[in-house]
Design an enzyme around this catalytic site. Structure first.
Site, PDB file in Angstrom:
ATOM      1  N   SER A   1       0.839  -1.192   0.000  1.00 17.26           N
ATOM      2  CA  SER A   1       0.000   0.000   0.000  1.00 17.26           C
ATOM      3  C   SER A   1       0.875   1.243   0.000  1.00 17.26           C
ATOM      4  O   SER A   1       2.019   1.206   0.472  1.00 17.26           O
ATOM      5  CB  SER A   1      -0.871  -0.007   1.263  1.00 17.26           C
ATOM      6  OG  SER A   1      -1.487   1.242   1.468  1.00 17.26           O
TER       7      SER A   1
ATOM      8  N   TYR B   1      -0.874  -0.961  10.623  1.00 14.79           N
ATOM      9  CA  TYR B   1      -1.117  -1.307   9.219  1.00 14.79           C
ATOM     10  C   TYR B   1       0.027  -0.775   8.353  1.00 14.79           C
ATOM     11  O   TYR B   1       0.587  -1.509   7.531  1.00 14.79           O
ATOM     12  CB  TYR B   1      -2.457  -0.720   8.770  1.00 14.79           C
ATOM     13  CG  TYR B   1      -2.742  -0.839   7.293  1.00 14.79           C
ATOM     14  CD1 TYR B   1      -3.298  -1.994   6.773  1.00 14.79           C
ATOM     15  CD2 TYR B   1      -2.477   0.223   6.428  1.00 14.79           C
ATOM     16  CE1 TYR B   1      -3.577  -2.104   5.424  1.00 14.79           C
ATOM     17  CE2 TYR B   1      -2.758   0.124   5.079  1.00 14.79           C
ATOM     18  CZ  TYR B   1      -3.304  -1.043   4.573  1.00 14.79           C
ATOM     19  OH  TYR B   1      -3.579  -1.141   3.227  1.00 14.79           O
TER      20      TYR B   1
END
Length: 181
Positions: A146, A159
């Protein structure tokens, strides 16, 4: 252009996509299907699994949870049953899970975020590596990360750390495996 020189021709290649029923994983699965690959798709949601099976004729969809530690071995058996080899592993599963300030996360929540985003990816890659090595040269591991691996994001610190970990893992694994093709 001959079929052998076309990099988008995956005829005769077997591809496993985790989380291939929706979003980025679905797009990746569809692209490999259009390129002629034999597809195995791991999907946790039964409705999405049924939908993707209809949308991508010939895809072998396995309803499973990649967080379950038995799943990688189950998928090895499925790959062996379908084609006997694995050319491409696409580790796509990931999720924010708990979007909270770091100080509010408990240990179990941190563990869950890490397992969803990097733990299962490491286990899947480790389990699939013998099949990928057997298919070399030219086999590949594709790890979906990401933008959050490279920039800060409030309320998703663990995350972001996991996604940065995937980037580091991918670079290091590439250097380890490059000599084997």
């Amino acid at each position: 252009m001959s079929a052998q020189s076309n990099p988008l021709d995956y005829s005769g290649k077997t591809v496993l996509v985790t989380g291939g029923g929706v979003g980025i994983g679905r797009g990746i699965a569809e692209a490999f299907a259009q390129a002629g690959a034999t597809l195995i798709i791991a999907e946790i949601d039964a409705d999405r699994a049924a939908e993707v099976k209809t949308a991508i004729p010939g895809a072998h969809v396995v309803i499973c949870d990649v967080l379950d530690r038995a799943t990688p071995a189950l998928l090895v058996e499925k790959v062996k049953a379908v084609s006997g080899k694995l050319d491409v592993l696409v580790n796509n599963v990931g999720h924010f899970v708990h979007a909270l300030p770091f100080a509010m996360l408990g240990g179990d929540q941190i563990d869950e975020i890490l397992d969803v985003n990097i733990g299962q990816l490491l286990r899947m890659t480790s389990t699939m590596l013998p099949m990928l090595r057997a298919a070399a040269p030219g086999s590949s591991v594709i790890n979906v990360t990401s933008i959050e691996a490279y920039r800060g994001i409030p309320y998703c610190t663990v995350y972001a750390a996991a996604k940065a970990g995937i980037a580091g893992f991918t670079k290091s694994l590439a250097l380890e495996l490059a000599p084997e093709g």
